[in-house]
Each structure stands twice: as structure tokens, then as C-alpha cells.
Design a protein around this motif. Structure first.
Motif, PDB file in Angstrom:
ATOM      1  N   GLY A  84       0.847  -1.423   0.073  1.00 30.09           N
ATOM      2  CA  GLY A  84      -0.207   0.121   0.389  1.00 30.09           C
ATOM      3  C   GLY A  84       1.195   1.096  -0.167  1.00 30.09           C
ATOM      4  O   GLY A  84       0.845   2.300  -0.652  1.00 30.09           O
ATOM      5  N   ASP A  85       1.304   1.345   1.051  1.00 27.35           N
ATOM      6  CA  ASP A  85       2.877   2.644   1.021  1.00 27.35           C
ATOM      7  C   ASP A  85       3.778   2.636  -0.421  1.00 27.35           C
ATOM      8  O   ASP A  85       3.828   3.699  -0.860  1.00 27.35           O
ATOM      9  CB  ASP A  85       3.811   2.367   1.665  1.00 27.35           C
ATOM     10  N   TRP A  86       4.114   1.811  -1.096  1.00 23.25           N
ATOM     11  CA  TRP A  86       4.856   2.096  -2.480  1.00 23.25           C
ATOM     12  C   TRP A  86       3.563   1.952  -3.550  1.00 23.25           C
ATOM     13  O   TRP A  86       3.791   3.087  -4.303  1.00 23.25           O
ATOM     14  CB  TRP A  86       4.998   0.224  -2.744  1.00 23.25           C
ATOM     15  N   HIS A  87       2.016   1.827  -3.937  1.00 24.05           N
ATOM     16  CA  HIS A  87       1.261   1.965  -4.626  1.00 24.05           C
ATOM     17  C   HIS A  87       0.964   4.025  -4.420  1.00 24.05           C
ATOM     18  O   HIS A  87       0.419   4.833  -5.238  1.00 24.05           O
ATOM     19  CB  HIS A  87      -0.312   1.706  -4.413  1.00 24.05           C
ATOM     20  N   ASP A  88       0.974   3.971  -2.880  1.00 19.80           N
ATOM     21  CA  ASP A  88       0.711   5.386  -2.895  1.00 19.80           C
ATOM     22  C   ASP A  88       2.022   6.502  -3.439  1.00 19.80           C
ATOM     23  O   ASP A  88       2.222   7.754  -4.040  1.00 19.80           O
ATOM     24  CB  ASP A  88       1.118   5.978  -1.497  1.00 19.80           C
ATOM     25  N   ALA A  89       3.259   5.609  -3.117  1.00 21.63           N
ATOM     26  CA  ALA A  89       4.535   6.498  -3.516  1.00 21.63           C
ATOM     27  C   ALA A  89       4.551   6.416  -5.371  1.00 21.63           C
ATOM     28  O   ALA A  89       4.916   7.739  -5.752  1.00 21.63           O
ATOM     29  CB  ALA A  89       6.093   6.215  -3.381  1.00 21.63           C
ATOM     30  N   ARG A  90       3.935   5.519  -6.042  1.00 22.64           N
ATOM     31  CA  ARG A  90       3.781   5.814  -6.800  1.00 22.64           C
ATOM     32  C   ARG A  90       2.853   6.518  -7.776  1.00 22.64           C
ATOM     33  O   ARG A  90       3.229   7.325  -8.505  1.00 22.64           O
ATOM     34  CB  ARG A  90       3.191   4.005  -7.628  1.00 22.64           C
ATOM     35  N   ALA A  91       1.288   6.390  -6.815  1.00 17.49           N
ATOM     36  CA  ALA A  91       0.910   7.340  -7.337  1.00 17.49           C
ATOM     37  C   ALA A  91       1.477   8.438  -6.897  1.00 17.49           C
ATOM     38  O   ALA A  91       0.740   9.721  -8.641  1.00 17.49           O
ATOM     39  CB  ALA A  91      -0.898   6.945  -6.618  1.00 17.49           C
TER      40      ALA A  91
END
Length: 251
Positions: A84-91
């Protein structure tokens, strides 16, 4: 109000040879393609460039992939939080580029966007960050489809279901009584728990459709060493490895 950014989420199978006519047409309509760059010599990024050379030659905008916690000892909850944190950073990265460039952008998704890929979720996060965008999704050829085709099998027996999960959750599926299981997103073979599955049949494949494609099938107790060796060979040939397998209880 300005014109919304258009985003196209395109399934591309495992490379140019799997791009459908529908996706090829869509690629000719885009201004640029966004992608995460995972290493200085990211061969999957090179494969994306090859797809673009064949179908429209849109610009590839590569962004450094944010770090992600990949600790071996992560619990299921810890793993989901890390992703989830990884996806937030990508977004956040993608949102900045889309605001700046506008136009029509695309994401090229390995396999199919509906199956163990989070591009749709990340694009929804971009929208939640306030980017005015519309998006569509076009299907691609998925890893289970390729696995079944290469082994010339049907993924399920007559009138029976197939369960699709990840390698790290294989034992969870077995404990639940499931006996015909496709596993994706797999760690190295020595980190997949095959306890109690010695007599089950397995059909395994890595880098399906790529030069490093490898296939192994047989009883689990007999072929695990061959799978480990083939997985290493696939990674050596292509510089990356993605594998999937079907595992089935004997009848």
C-alpha cells in the motif's frame, strides 16, 4: 475547466508478440507511456520500448520505482501495508507527471490488468490526489492462459473450479481444502511452502513467451530441483523472472 487527462491501461501479455490488435490501435493514440524503472539495466523497461517501437513509437517516460519493504519475514498484514505504501508513492509520482503533461498517457501492464496487477488501483489513487482524468482498460493475455497453452492443459477438471492465489498463500489455500490451484507472484522456489504436497502434480512456467521461457511438469517431489534450476536459467537469460504454476491434488 480544462480537458481531463486520458489514461489508457493496456494489457500487453509478455511482450510484443502478445499485443492484441485492440491494444496496438490504442498505443497509436497515446502521447506517452509511464513506467517504473526498477534498476539501471531494467530489461523489462527495454521490452516496453520494443513494444512501443512496433506499435506507434510513443515516448516512454520512466520514473525511478519507489522503494518497497521486501523483508522475508513480513506477515500478511505487513506485506499488504508495504504494498500500500509503495502504491501511494507511485501514485504521487504519476500524478505529478500527468498534471504537468496532460494529453493521453498509457500504462503497459504485463499479462492482464485484472489479475494480480495494481495499475487500476494506482490510477484510482492518482485520481484521489486531485488529478482530473478519465481512463479505460484493455485486456491482455494473462499468465494462467499462457501457462495452460504451453502445457496443453485445461486449468480445471470437468465441472470443477480453479483457485488463483499467490505463492506466499499456497498453504492457506490447501488448508482451506482447495485442491486445484494456480499460484502467481511467486518468490524463489525455496521460499514457497510445498509441505504435504509431494504427490501433487505441478505444471510450472517462467517468463512465458520470452526468450528465457522455461517449462517443467511432474510430481512435486520429483521436479522441485528442476524448477529451481529452470527459474535461475530464466532469470539469467532475460535479466528478470516471473513464474506461475498450476498444482493439483491426485485423484
Amino acid at each position: 475547466m480544462g480537458t481531463p487527462v486520458r489514461v489508457r491501461i493496456l494489457g500487453v501479455g509478455m511482450g510484443p508478440q502478445h499485443v492484441t490488435a485492440e491494444v496496438a490501435e490504442a498505443l497509436r493514440s497515446v502521447d506517452y507511456v509511464l513506467a517504473a524503472e526498477k534498476a539501471d539495466d531494467d530489461r523489462l523497461l527495454g521490452l516496453r520500448r520494443e513494444i512501443l517501437r512496433r506499435y506507434g513509437d510513443a515516448e516512454l517516460v520512466a520514473l525511478p520505482d519507489p522503494p518497497r519493504d521486501r523483508s522475508r519475514g513480513l506477515t500478511t498484514g505487513g506485506y499488504e501495508a508495504a504494498v500500500g505504501d509503495w502504491h501511494d508513492a507511485r501514485a504521487a509520482q504519476y500524478a505529478a507527471i500527468l498534471r504537468e503533461r496532460g494529453g493521453t498517457a498509457a500504462f503497459l501492464v504485463w499479462g492482464d490488468p485484472s489479475l494480480y496487477d495494481s495499475t487500476i488501483r494506482v490510477v484510482e489513487k492518482v485520481r484521489a490526489l486531485g488529478v482530473d482524468l478519465d481512463y479505460d482498460v484493455l485486456a491482455g493475455i494473462s499468465a494462467p492462459q499462457l501457462l495452460a497453452a504451453r502445457h496443453r492443459i485445461v486449468l480445471h477438471e470437468v465441472g470443477r473450479p480453479v483457485h488463483i492465489t499467490t505463492g506466499r498463500r499456497l498453504q492457506e489455500a490447501v488448508t482451506a481444502g482447495l485442491d486445484n490451484i494456480v499460484a502467481m507472484l511467486n518468490p524463489p522456489t525455496d521460499r514457497v511452502d510445498f509441505t504435504g504436497l509431494d504427490d501433487w502434480s505441478i505444471w510450472w512456467g517462467a517468463n512465458l513467451g520470452a526468450p528465457g521461457e522455461r517449462l517443467v511438469a511432474g510430481r512435486v517431489c520429483e521436479v522441485l530441483p528442476a524448477i529451481a534450476a529452470a527459474r535461475a536459467d530464466a532469470e539469467a537469460d532475460d535479466g528478470w523472472v516471473m513464474d506461475a504454476f498450476l498444482i493439483r491434488r491426485p485423484r
